[in-house]
Design an enzyme around this catalytic site. Structure first.
Site, mmCIF file in Angstrom:
data_model
loop_
_atom_site.group_PDB
_atom_site.id
_atom_site.type_symbol
_atom_site.label_atom_id
_atom_site.label_comp_id
_atom_site.label_asym_id
_atom_site.label_seq_id
_atom_site.Cartn_x
_atom_site.Cartn_y
_atom_site.Cartn_z
ATOM 1 N N HIS A 144 6.735 9.010 -28.014
ATOM 2 C CA HIS A 144 5.847 9.924 -27.302
ATOM 3 C C HIS A 144 6.087 11.376 -27.689
ATOM 4 O O HIS A 144 5.144 12.125 -27.958
ATOM 5 C CB HIS A 144 6.044 9.751 -25.787
ATOM 6 N N GLU B 14 -4.917 17.390 -10.173
ATOM 7 C CA GLU B 14 -5.650 17.879 -11.344
ATOM 8 C C GLU B 14 -7.121 18.135 -11.017
ATOM 9 O O GLU B 14 -8.024 17.821 -11.798
ATOM 10 C CB GLU B 14 -5.532 16.869 -12.493
ATOM 11 N N ASN C 190 -1.506 19.406 -20.183
ATOM 12 C CA ASN C 190 -2.024 18.506 -21.224
ATOM 13 C C ASN C 190 -2.033 19.155 -22.605
ATOM 14 O O ASN C 190 -2.520 18.547 -23.563
ATOM 15 C CB ASN C 190 -3.444 18.046 -20.872
ATOM 16 N N LYS D 170 7.141 22.880 -14.081
ATOM 17 C CA LYS D 170 6.174 21.817 -13.781
ATOM 18 C C LYS D 170 5.921 21.717 -12.282
ATOM 19 O O LYS D 170 4.782 21.500 -11.850
ATOM 20 C CB LYS D 170 6.664 20.482 -14.334
ATOM 21 N N ARG E 187 0.811 -1.220 0.000
ATOM 22 C CA ARG E 187 0.000 0.000 0.000
ATOM 23 C C ARG E 187 0.850 1.278 0.000
ATOM 24 O O ARG E 187 0.411 2.332 0.430
ATOM 25 C CB ARG E 187 -0.979 0.003 1.183
ATOM 26 N N ARG F 10 -3.282 22.071 -13.311
ATOM 27 C CA ARG F 10 -2.419 21.010 -13.847
ATOM 28 C C ARG F 10 -2.865 20.570 -15.232
ATOM 29 O O ARG F 10 -2.070 20.046 -16.013
ATOM 30 C CB ARG F 10 -2.373 19.820 -12.882
ATOM 31 N N GLU G 209 8.321 18.375 -24.904
ATOM 32 C CA GLU G 209 7.763 18.825 -23.629
ATOM 33 C C GLU G 209 8.330 20.185 -23.221
ATOM 34 O O GLU G 209 7.619 21.011 -22.643
ATOM 35 C CB GLU G 209 8.039 17.789 -22.535
ATOM 36 N N LYS H 106 2.732 11.465 -10.950
ATOM 37 C CA LYS H 106 1.814 10.608 -11.694
ATOM 38 C C LYS H 106 2.505 9.290 -12.029
ATOM 39 O O LYS H 106 3.606 9.282 -12.580
ATOM 40 C CB LYS H 106 1.356 11.281 -12.983
ATOM 41 N N HIS I 250 -1.694 11.861 -27.526
ATOM 42 C CA HIS I 250 -1.920 10.519 -26.987
ATOM 43 C C HIS I 250 -2.763 9.678 -27.942
ATOM 44 O O HIS I 250 -2.552 8.464 -28.062
ATOM 45 C CB HIS I 250 -2.604 10.596 -25.619
ATOM 46 N N HIS J 83 -1.565 17.093 -25.690
ATOM 47 C CA HIS J 83 -1.580 15.685 -25.316
ATOM 48 C C HIS J 83 -2.868 14.954 -25.692
ATOM 49 O O HIS J 83 -2.852 13.743 -25.847
ATOM 50 C CB HIS J 83 -1.310 15.536 -23.821
#
Length: 353
Positions: A258, A230, A239, A220, A121, A235, A185, A143, A246, A242
């Protein structure tokens, strides 16, 4: 400037990202400052040069860590639940004082971070990114996650590392194709939040990696500090490019890198921003020129099915209750989340590629 330390903090988390030279050999000592336990699980992939892995492993052992190495296959196909289960199985001797050390690019960091988030956990992890892309993007923000057949990063968790070490010496080992992925990026950060950096990139010839990477980490980190999960909208600005990027990545079955996909997504987002946010054509052209200067694609080749791109867009996890939340830029250096963008706009943006 040989090194820079950036404090990254928000509600409930605080850690340091360090950028410099020679950090790999010091990874054990720096990790020991954060971790009292004696078990380290070094997760990497087959594309990371063995010299990098062995330098980190040796440093960890010198700092008193009983270190086990776990290697995953290179490529986005490793970001899956089956690989998570396999890696967890190899960590059966870990306890809650153990630490995960991720050495590699974004795939390694995302998967290793997710393993750390769910094992017992939650156990601590250290990120040692070995690509420019991972240094300026995926290693910052907490993330973690893996892909499903239905889409990218659909299963994951927010789990902040205890330390990030970006040794710019490793960038000398990267081919130009990999280096350019990181610039997608970097240019995105400039478009949405740093017009001055955009102009500096236009004027730059040879990059000074330590200050450039540190600057992007600070960009960032500032966003993450305000909106880690987010929920406040800030945040979401990260994106930019993206949603379409994506979708292209998934439609190509991850054959396209990517950064290349993000570059194409940025071009599409600039076109949509012209329609929905008043983005000037001159600035759109400047973005396209800058992407091209750093070797990034600005036109979509014939090998990616357009219908597959549109299908992937429709399943994008950034849609909320069926509503499209698309990041647009009114000018270089500013961005906001628009609720006005339609599926027709997205289709037009892809068609223009």
């Amino acid at each position: 400037m040989n090194s820079q330390k950036i404090e990254i903090a928000g509600p409930g988390f605080r850690y340091c990202a360090q950028v410099g030279r020679g950090l790999l050999a010091d990874a054990g000592r720096l990790t020991r400052e954060q971790i009292a336990g004696d078990r380290a699980f070094l997760i990497t992939d087959a594309s990371v040069p063995g010299s990098i892995v062995q330098t980190v492993a040796s440093s960890l052992r010198q700092a008193g860590f009983d270190t086990a190495e776990i290697v995953i296959a290179a490529g986005d196909q490793s970001k899956c639940l089956a690989e998570v289960e396999r890696v967890c199985g190899q960590m059966s001797t870990a306890d809650r004082s153990s630490v995960v050390i991720a050495v590699g690019g974004g795939v390694v960091g995302d998967l290793a971070g997710f393993v750390a988030a769910i094992f017992h956990r939650g156990i601590p992890h250290v990120l040692i990114p070995t690509t420019l892309l991972a240094m300026v993007d995926s290693s910052i923000g907490g993330k973690t996650g893996v892909n499903l057949a239905a889409g990218k990063n659909l299963v994951g968790a927010f789990h902040q590392p205890v330390l990030v070490l970006s040794d710019v010496d490793v960038l000398q080992l990267l081919p130009a194709e990999q280096l350019r992925q990181g610039y997608a990026e970097i240019i995105k950060h400039a478009i949405i939040l740093d017009a001055e950096m955009f102009r500096e990139l236009e004027a730059a010839h040879a990059p000074e990696y330590v200050p450039l990477i540190a600057r992007n980490i600070r960009i960032k980190a500032a966003v993450v500090a305000e909106d880690e999960r987010e929920r406040e909208g800030k945040r979401e600005l990260l994106n930019f490019g993206h949603t379409v990027g994506h979708a292209i990545e998934r439609a190509s079955e991850y054959a396209l890198p990517h950064g290349d996909c993000v570059s194409l997504g940025i071009v599409a987002a600039c076109g949509i921003s012209m329609k929905r946010a008043g983005f000037a054509r001159e600035e759109r052209n400047a973005v396209v020129e800058l992407l091209g200067r750093y070797g990034l694609p600005v036109r979509l080749g014939p090998g990616v099915p357009r219908n597959a791109i549109f299908e992937a867009i429709a399943r994008d996890k950034k849609f909320v209750c069926g509503e499209i939340r698309f990041v647009v830029a009114p000018r270089i250096g500013q961005a906001f989340v628009s609720h006005e963008v339609t599926l027709r706009d997205l289709r037009d943006g892809v068609e223009e590629l």
